[in-house]
Design an enzyme around this catalytic site. Structure first.
Site, PDB file in Angstrom:
ATOM      1  N   HIS A 259       0.822  -1.220   0.000  1.00  0.00           N
ATOM      2  CA  HIS A 259       0.000   0.000   0.000  1.00  0.00           C
ATOM      3  C   HIS A 259       0.854   1.269   0.000  1.00  0.00           C
ATOM      4  O   HIS A 259       0.319   2.367  -0.161  1.00  0.00           O
ATOM      5  CB  HIS A 259      -0.987  -0.003   1.177  1.00  0.00           C
ATOM      6  CG  HIS A 259      -0.407   0.380   2.498  1.00  0.00           C
ATOM      7  ND1 HIS A 259      -0.055  -0.546   3.451  1.00  0.00           N
ATOM      8  CD2 HIS A 259      -0.130   1.595   3.034  1.00  0.00           C
ATOM      9  CE1 HIS A 259       0.405   0.085   4.519  1.00  0.00           C
ATOM     10  NE2 HIS A 259       0.377   1.377   4.291  1.00  0.00           N
TER      11      HIS A 259
ATOM     12  N   ASP B 237      -0.201  -7.632   1.918  1.00  0.00           N
ATOM     13  CA  ASP B 237       0.329  -6.268   1.797  1.00  0.00           C
ATOM     14  C   ASP B 237       1.860  -6.285   1.784  1.00  0.00           C
ATOM     15  O   ASP B 237       2.520  -5.964   2.773  1.00  0.00           O
ATOM     16  CB  ASP B 237      -0.203  -5.439   2.971  1.00  0.00           C
ATOM     17  CG  ASP B 237       0.074  -3.953   2.826  1.00  0.00           C
ATOM     18  OD1 ASP B 237       0.444  -3.522   1.713  1.00  0.00           O
ATOM     19  OD2 ASP B 237      -0.094  -3.227   3.822  1.00  0.00           O
TER      20      ASP B 237
ATOM     21  N   SER C 289       4.310   2.832   8.224  1.00  0.00           N
ATOM     22  CA  SER C 289       3.764   1.893   7.257  1.00  0.00           C
ATOM     23  C   SER C 289       4.905   1.409   6.369  1.00  0.00           C
ATOM     24  O   SER C 289       5.730   2.194   5.919  1.00  0.00           O
ATOM     25  CB  SER C 289       2.690   2.577   6.403  1.00  0.00           C
ATOM     26  OG  SER C 289       1.530   2.821   7.155  1.00  0.00           O
TER      27      SER C 289
END
EC number: 3.4.21.-
Length: 558
Positions: A360, A409, A507
């Site tokens: 992502h 992911d 992230s």
């Protein structure tokens, strides 16, 4: 593109300003940090304990959720700091703290120096009764530094220096021989630093402003990140002295100085740079055979040691070189109105030419993307940084989002070589190993990053924390994620009180677990809810090992 406010990780609760600590919540958006981030001064506060309670033994409370992970022995990782003893009490634990430390994890020191027992000296915290001592300013002596000796008898000047007494009995001057300097002529011609001064072990104790340095165990530094009681202090040359050091990999040695009775700041030191050795004759250099650049000797090794007693210390500025595989993904264009150019995601270096990150994080054109290795301070271009463009982004083919939750992911970034090579190994840049087997739930692992996600600001300094792996059945319980965790994910969190330490990272950044002194990237920061109250959710790297190795082999001929 990056608008997942409620789902993706808001990963910062503690930020550092210079070498001092402040609290910062990304959820409040009350006051954005100063873009210049100049070092703030720190006011020391004293902790008082009730006379009818024992501050040396503190039990955990219901606010410390013991359902965060399955662990038959809550003392296995010894969560007690400063040599505290962990005592099992049913399903939880308490810490028996050595004096003068107290608190739930022995993290607080009783200040025996607040009444200034040292008349002409500095009050230092010790771990032996009476838990302080006075470092007297020469020629004062005695337990409280109140007695004065003849200034020049015996001669305090070293290396052949000549002592001259002033009118006041306590004043004197050392006339130093050539090439020596310092108050006592103690600094010789070889007292200099190389590079950024991380390895400096000299005796300079004054700053560029000629202020005297505080001792590293001064009572004024108890709440500072860097002091004699910090993690791996000896590794960084920090002990009971006031010599300049560079434990955080700044560009030169520094120290703390006293502003007033409760206030300190840090300044760079008046240390000289070592002379550069003579370079070989250019003609001779051309005759030397051209050697290929060496590859990385091994993976998962850091040159920054850990104490035998582990600490849960989330939210502190990470020591330079402690996470040498940490990657900063940066963009040259703003991603959204709230996400300006610069750092936006993390990653892990797994090969000189390959970075592992979250899928992502890769919805961006490669021409706007760069990878920075060895970064510690996002606001500085540091000498040990290495920067690369990205040749190719390779997402896992089954990456998808359902109900704003990312599944599978994971992505690989292939770096574009510079000068015929990718990353070069150094103390600040190393690869992390890929795991071959799963780690059991309850294993204590590490997260690191600048606390930035797609929706908020973060710290300029690299932060780190420790978390424990949580069994997926427990993470899928109704109190947590209620059956939204699949087998490509792993959860990790802390036994901390809600609102602290569980959101340090980025992230795409690494969750690393250690075994036999080697670190493995076991997870990739993916998503989470209720930062600080629920554990983070990570992509489980072991589920994608075949894809990682096959992709790298196909693309790079490994």
């Amino acid at each position: 593109m990056f608008v997942r406010m409620l789902v993706f990780r808001v990963l910062l609760l503690i930020a550092l300003v210079g070498k001092s600590v402040i609290g910062l919540s990304l959820m409040s958006f009350i006051a954005p940090p100063d873009p210049d981030w100049t070092p703030d001064d720190y006011y020391y506060s004293y902790e008082q304990s009730s006379p009818d309670e024992d501050p040396s033994v503190t039990q955990t409370t219901p606010e410390n959720p013991d359902w965060y992970y399955e662990d038959d022995d809550p003392c296995q990782s010894n969560p007690c700091e400063h040599g505290g003893d962990c005592i099992i009490r049913g399903d939880t634990f308490s810490c028996s703290c050595p004096a003068p430390f107290s608190g739930s994890r022995c993290q607080t020191a009783q200040n025996k120096c607040k009444d200034n027992p040292c008349v002409h000296g500095d009050c230092l915290i010790t771990q032996k009764h009476p838990y302080y001592r006075c470092a007297c300013k020469y020629p004062y002596t005695g337990p409280d530094c109140s007695k004065v000796l003849p200034a020049c008898r015996p001669n305090p000047c070293q290396n052949g220096g000549v002592c001259s007494r002033h009118r006041r009995r306590s004043r004197f001057t050392c006339a130093c021989p050539d090439q020596y300097k310092g108050k006592f002529c103690e600094i010789g011609p070889d007292d200099c630093y190389v590079g950024d001064g991380y390895s400096y072990r000299g005796k300079v104790s004054k700053t560029v402003n000629q202020n005297p340095c505080l001792y590293w165990n001064s009572h004024l530094l108890l709440q500072e990140t860097y002091n004699m009681f910090m993690e791996d202090a000896e590794t960084h040359g920090i002990a009971e002295h006031n010599f300049c050091r560079n434990p955080d990999g700044d560009h030169k040695p520094w120290c703390f100085v006293k502003v007033n009775s409760e206030k300190v700041k840090w300044e760079y030191c008046d240390v000289t740079v070592c002379p550069v050795p003579d370079t070989p004759n250019p003609v001779e250099s051309l005759l030397e055979p051209v050697m290929e650049l060496p590859g990385f000797e091994s993976c998962g090794k850091t040159e920054v040691a850990e104490h035998a007693v582990k600490r849960i210390y989330g939210g502190f500025k990470s020591t330079a070189g402690k996470h040498p595989w940490q990657v900063s993904l940066q963009t040259s264009l703003p991603l959204t109105t709230s996400m300006p150019q610069g750092h936006f995601c993390g990653g892990a270096l797994i090969h000189p030419c390959w970075v592992l990150t979250a899928a992502h994080c890769t919805d961006i054109n490669t021409k706007h993307l760069k990878v920075v290795l060895g970064d510690q301070d996002l606001k500085k271009t540091e000498s040990h940084e290495q920067t690369f463009r990205v040749e190719k982004i390779l997402k896992y083919s089954q990456y998808n989002e359902r109900d704003e939750i990312p599944h599978n992911d994971i992505a690989l970034l292939k770096l574009k070589p510079v000068g015929g090579h990718c990353a070069l190994e150094s103390r600040y840049v190393k690869t992390v190993c890929l795991p071959s087997d799963p780690f059991p739930s309850g294993t204590e692992c590490h997260i690191s990053g600048w606390g930035v996600t797609e929706t908020g600001e973060g710290s300029r300094q690299l932060l780190d924390a420790k978390v424990k792996l949580i069994a997926n059945p427990l993470c899928n319980s109704r109190q947590l994620y209620d059956h939204t965790i699949d087998d490509s994910m792993i959860c990790a969190g802390n036994l901390q009180k809600p609102g602290s330490d569980t959101c340090q990272g980025d992230s795409g950044g690494p969750l690393t677990c250690e075994k036999d002194g080697t670190y493995y990237v076991y997870g990739i920061v993916s998503w989470g809810q209720e930062c600080g109250k629920k554990p983070g959710v990570y992509t489980q790297v072991t589920k994608f090992l075949n894809w990682i190795k096959t992709t790298m082999h196909r693309e790079a001929g490994l």
